[in-house]
Each structure stands twice: as C-alpha cells, then as structure tokens.
Design an enzyme around this catalytic site. Structure first.
Site, PDB file in Angstrom:
ATOM      1  N   ASP A  79      -1.247   3.982  42.963  1.00 23.51           N
ATOM      2  CA  ASP A  79      -0.878   3.142  43.898  1.00 23.51           C
ATOM      3  C   ASP A  79       0.476   2.365  44.018  1.00 23.51           C
ATOM      4  OD1 ASP A  79      -1.819   2.211  41.429  1.00 23.51           O
ATOM      5  OD2 ASP A  79      -2.325   0.237  42.254  1.00 23.51           O
ATOM      6  N   GLU A 146      -3.901   0.264  39.814  1.00 25.91           N
ATOM      7  CA  GLU A 146      -3.227  -0.292  38.666  1.00 25.91           C
ATOM      8  C   GLU A 146      -2.446  -1.692  38.903  1.00 25.91           C
ATOM      9  OE1 GLU A 146       0.230  -0.944  35.860  1.00 25.91           O
ATOM     10  OE2 GLU A 146       0.200  -0.895  38.075  1.00 25.91           O
ATOM     11  N   GLU A 147      -2.170  -1.761  40.109  1.00 32.64           N
ATOM     12  CA  GLU A 147      -1.087  -2.747  40.429  1.00 32.64           C
ATOM     13  C   GLU A 147      -2.157  -4.081  40.704  1.00 32.64           C
ATOM     14  OE1 GLU A 147       1.745  -2.881  39.955  1.00 32.64           O
ATOM     15  OE2 GLU A 147       2.805  -0.946  40.486  1.00 32.64           O
ATOM     16  N   ASP A 170       5.748   5.599  33.452  1.00 28.44           N
ATOM     17  CA  ASP A 170       5.745   4.085  34.424  1.00 28.44           C
ATOM     18  C   ASP A 170       6.728   3.054  33.802  1.00 28.44           C
ATOM     19  OD1 ASP A 170       5.108   2.441  36.250  1.00 28.44           O
ATOM     20  OD2 ASP A 170       3.181   1.745  35.396  1.00 28.44           O
TER      21      ASP A 170
END
Length: 491
Positions: A79, A146-147, A170
C-alpha cells in the site's frame, strides 16, 4: 501510462515500479495489485500463496546446488499513502499516478509518488526474476495496510515464512542501514459536546490554515515542520477574546502524515469581523517568522462559511473554550531524544487527524517510542487531558519496536559489500518510524534483519520524490547481497 519509466536504469526495478504506479493501491485496497502480481508470478513459474489475512508471498526456488543455503525473505508493503494537493483532484481508487523526472529526481504530479514502499516492492520482484544471479531459497513477502495500521504485519501468520534472513526494503536514505526502529500506538479520542443555535448577531466564517510542507510523522518529526492542527488551534486560542464558537473542524487526513491543512468553521459576532481578520493576519506573520526556512508558505485565511447560522448550530461557549484549550495543551512533536542512541528521537507524537461535526469530536494521534513504556505513558497523558472535557480515550493498533542487534552476521555481510561496491562503510542507524521488522521479528525471532533502501524525500506528502542515482546504488547492493548470501560462504 508512465512509459518513460521503462527508459530508466535499472530497467527491471523501474519496469515493476511502473506496474505499481499504474495500479491503484491505497491502504485497504490492495486486492487489485495482489491479483496483478499473482498473474505475473504464474507467468514466471513462481510459486505464490497468501496467509489468512491476505498478505502475499511469492517464492523463488533455490538455484541447483544451493538448496541447503539459508533462505532470504525480501519484505515490503504493497500500500501507499494517498495525499494530493488541494488543486490537484485525484481518484486514488481508480486513477494511475502521473510520474515525471526533474533534475535527477522522480516525482508524481500533484500527489504522493508511492516510492514508499513501491521501490522496495519493485526491487523484490526484480530479484525474483533475475536470471544472472544464483541464490538459495528466496521468499518475497508483501504485506497489506502498513501505512494505516500495520495490520498486515500484525496479522501475519506464524510458521509460514521459512527464511533465516529478512531484508526489509522500506528505508529512505543512501549509505544507511537500519537495525532498529520505534514501536507505537494510535491514541483515539472521542466526545459528544453540547451545542446551541446562533445568537442574532452571530455569523459564520471558515478559517483555513494551508501551505505547509507536511511529511512523515516519524522520520520528519524532528525537523520542526509545522503541524496544521497545532497551528490552527493556536490561532483559535488567540481569538478567545472575540468569543468565537466552533461549528466544525477538520484537520489532517492520516495519523502518520504531518497534517498540511486544517479548517475550522466558527460562529462570531459580526461586529468582531474586522478584529478577526487583523488577529489572523498577525498570527500568520508570527507563524512565518517562527517557521522561516522550514514552512515559509504557511497561510491563514478567513472567508464566509458554506453554511449559515440558520442552518447549523455551534458548540456552546464553554465547550468551545474547553476543547480549544485541551487541543492547545495536547502533546505534539518530539517528546524526548534517546540517550542510548544519540541523535535519534526516542518518543514523539503526531497530532494527526482532528475533526468536529455536529458536536461529535474525534482525534487520532500516533505515538511512537523506542520504549514501549514511554508509548503507554504518552497515551495515558492524552487520556488524562481529554478526560477533563468528558472525552473517552482508547489505544489501538499498538505494535512493538525492533531491538537493535549490532553484531549480526547479516549486518557484517552488508557492511562488507557496501564498502566493496560503494566505497564507504554504511552508517548503522535506528529509525524513529514504524518499520514492520519489529512486528515480524516478534513472530519469527529466529530471523536476522536489516532495512535499507534508496533515497526518498517528502514521503507521505505530494512532494514525495526519489533520487534516480540512489535507486541504481540500492539495486546494486541488494542484488550483490542476495547473491552473496546465496553463495553459502561465511559473512
């Protein structure tokens, strides 16, 4: 769309990144991208499966003779943060991103770029198909959401992954490798506040605070950037003598992005309008002085509201005063720097999302810390403060930090290769952000982990960009590291 990416080097990485740019992938809406990647895996003859939450794993079999080499997990999240400038409407659920190159950097026009973590995902896909390196078993783990909540990692199945080394792709700086990160939690505050109708001489106005840069609520929290919620509330506090009453409020869109804009509708005696404009002009001048060099374009404006006093109610005088006071006193920004890791933020808070509608107040703040006890303490301060105005506070989506290990064999191998390929020893860092490593490591304690990536600036904001040259360096080091581990030789 975005065909120009196919002309950039390294070609495999940019080819896959083009797929990500052309496939909408807001948090919670990754299904289309998962299906695209599964079809690609089928075409390449790569095994793939999903865990019970829907996280995707694509596997590359070991090269002949390398079956006993310890496996690698390449990890990233699918995402992206979806932020757009107010003058650039963009449908993140349907529209592709529009990318362009300027002065050696890649941007998206008017929106976030999704290099966080699209470049890590693209690099992992490129490794899976690379036919010029020999490897042991390789698993590419692509997590969801994740965000917004880290829920993909939090819900990751145990006893699913098989590798020994995890490479989290990341991170956002050249020449750095991360071996630890902060944990965190969402602090959610809700309250129903009393309202009443307008007085005869009251009119409604909307106050807007705009023009801030924004950024990542962890990696950028120490840069003294403006927070739209904190600044607008401070302006409202400065208007106290004008006896304003709050009608509605909206500021920030994500708890992990520094809020760039905030808007408040107020009811005010029309005789105070000249004083209102003067106070706001003075406040804007003050902000521009205080934020010079970091947020020079901060702007405060006032305009007639979309609703009238005949159509809506406002908070009572007391409720307005208490809410503004509580928000003004709320913690925000850096709370404490680390003593153990000099130069690293230990504890912070982002006053991320604030809203008021029809008397219903809502706040979501993201608290981060290298110490779980400090996370809990800051969350408790929110509960104590907003409890004074009758609000209810809860803590959600808590996740642990990643404890540094400076003597791992994986780190030793990475540092050697970085020195050989780039000509310098990488800086070993701990990041004040919620990498998924801490969560995954809690489920798979046998994993040795590091995190690295290309240069990304302005993540979580429409200024997000990545340096093209750094992507080439990132790919060179990643490819060499995978091959070096695959060789079976000692670190």
């Amino acid at each position: 769309m975005n065909d120009h990416l196919l002309t950039l080097a390294p070609e495999p990485v940019w080819r896959h990144f083009r797929t990500l740019c052309n496939t909408p992938r807001p948090s919670g809406h990754e299904a289309q991208l998962v299906e695209v990647l599964e079809r690609w895996a089928d075409e390449k003859g790569l095994a793939h499966d999903r865990d019970s939450y829907g996280n995707l794993r694509i596997r590359r079999a070991a090269s002949p003779g390398r079956e006993s080499v310890p496996g690698i997990v390449l990890q990233g999240h699918l995402d992206m943060v979806t932020q757009a400038n107010a003058d650039h409407p963009h449908d993140f659920l349907n529209d592709p991103l529009e990318t362009y190159v300027e002065n050696g950097w890649l941007y998206a026009r008017g929106t976030t770029l999704g290099a966080d973590n699209g470049l890590g995902v693209a690099a992992a896909l490129a490794i899976l198909e690379a036919d010029d390196i020999e490897t042991g078993p390789v698993e590419a783990l692509f997590t969801l959401e994740e965000e917004t909540s880290l829920q993909g990692a939090l819900s990751l199945d145990e006893d699913w992954l098989e590798g020994r080394y995890l490479l989290n792709l990341d991170s956002e700086d050249r020449g750095e490798v991360y071996i630890g990160c902060a944990g965190g939690a969402d602090v959610v505050v809700d309250a129903d506040l009393p309202m009443r109708g307008c007085d005869d001489e009251e009119v409604m106005r909307q106050i807007a605070l705009t023009g801030l840069v924004g950024g990542h609520s962890g990696a950028d929290i120490h840069k003294e950037l403006g927070n739209a919620n904190q600044l607008l509330v401070r302006a409202l506090r400065a208007l106290g003598e004008l006896e304003i009453r709050l009608v509605d409020y909206r500021g920030g869109t994500l708890r992990n992005a520094l809020p760039r804009e905030a808007f408040a509708t107020i009811a005010i005696d029309e005789h105070h309008l000249p004083a209102l404009e003067l106070r706001l002009a003075e406040q804007q001048a003050l902000y521009r002085e205080e934020l010079a060099g970091v947020d020079d374009n901060v702007t405060l404006t006032v305009a007639p509201a979309a609703t009238s006093c005949e159509e809506a109610e406002a908070l009572t005088d007391t409720a307005t005063q208490l809410l503004v006071a509580a928000l003004h006193a709320a913690p925000y920004g850096v709370e404490r720097m680390s003593v153990e890791v000099p130069g690293v933020v230990e504890t912070s808070n982002n006053l991320g999302v604030v809203s008021l509608e029809n008397g219903r107040f809502h706040l979501c703040a993201l608290v981060r810390s290298l110490r779980d006890s400090a996370t809990q303490n800051l969350a408790d301060r929110f509960a104590a403060l907003f409890g004074l105005i009758g609000a209810q506070t809860r803590v959600e989506n808590a996740y642990p930090g990643w404890t540094p290990s400076a003597d791992s064999t994986l780190l030793t191998r990475f540092r050697r290769l970085h020195q050989e390929l780039i000509g310098e020893d990488p800086a070993v860092e701990v990041i004040h952000a919620g990498l998924e490593c801490g969560i995954i490591g809690g489920k798979y304690p046998q994993l040795e982990m590091i995190s690295f990536g290309p240069v990304i600036r302005g993540a979580h904001s429409p200024t997000e960009r990545t340096e093209l040259a750094s992507v080439e360096e990132f790919w060179k080091v990643l490819k060499a590291l995978v091959a070096d581990i695959g060789s079976g030789k000692a670190a």
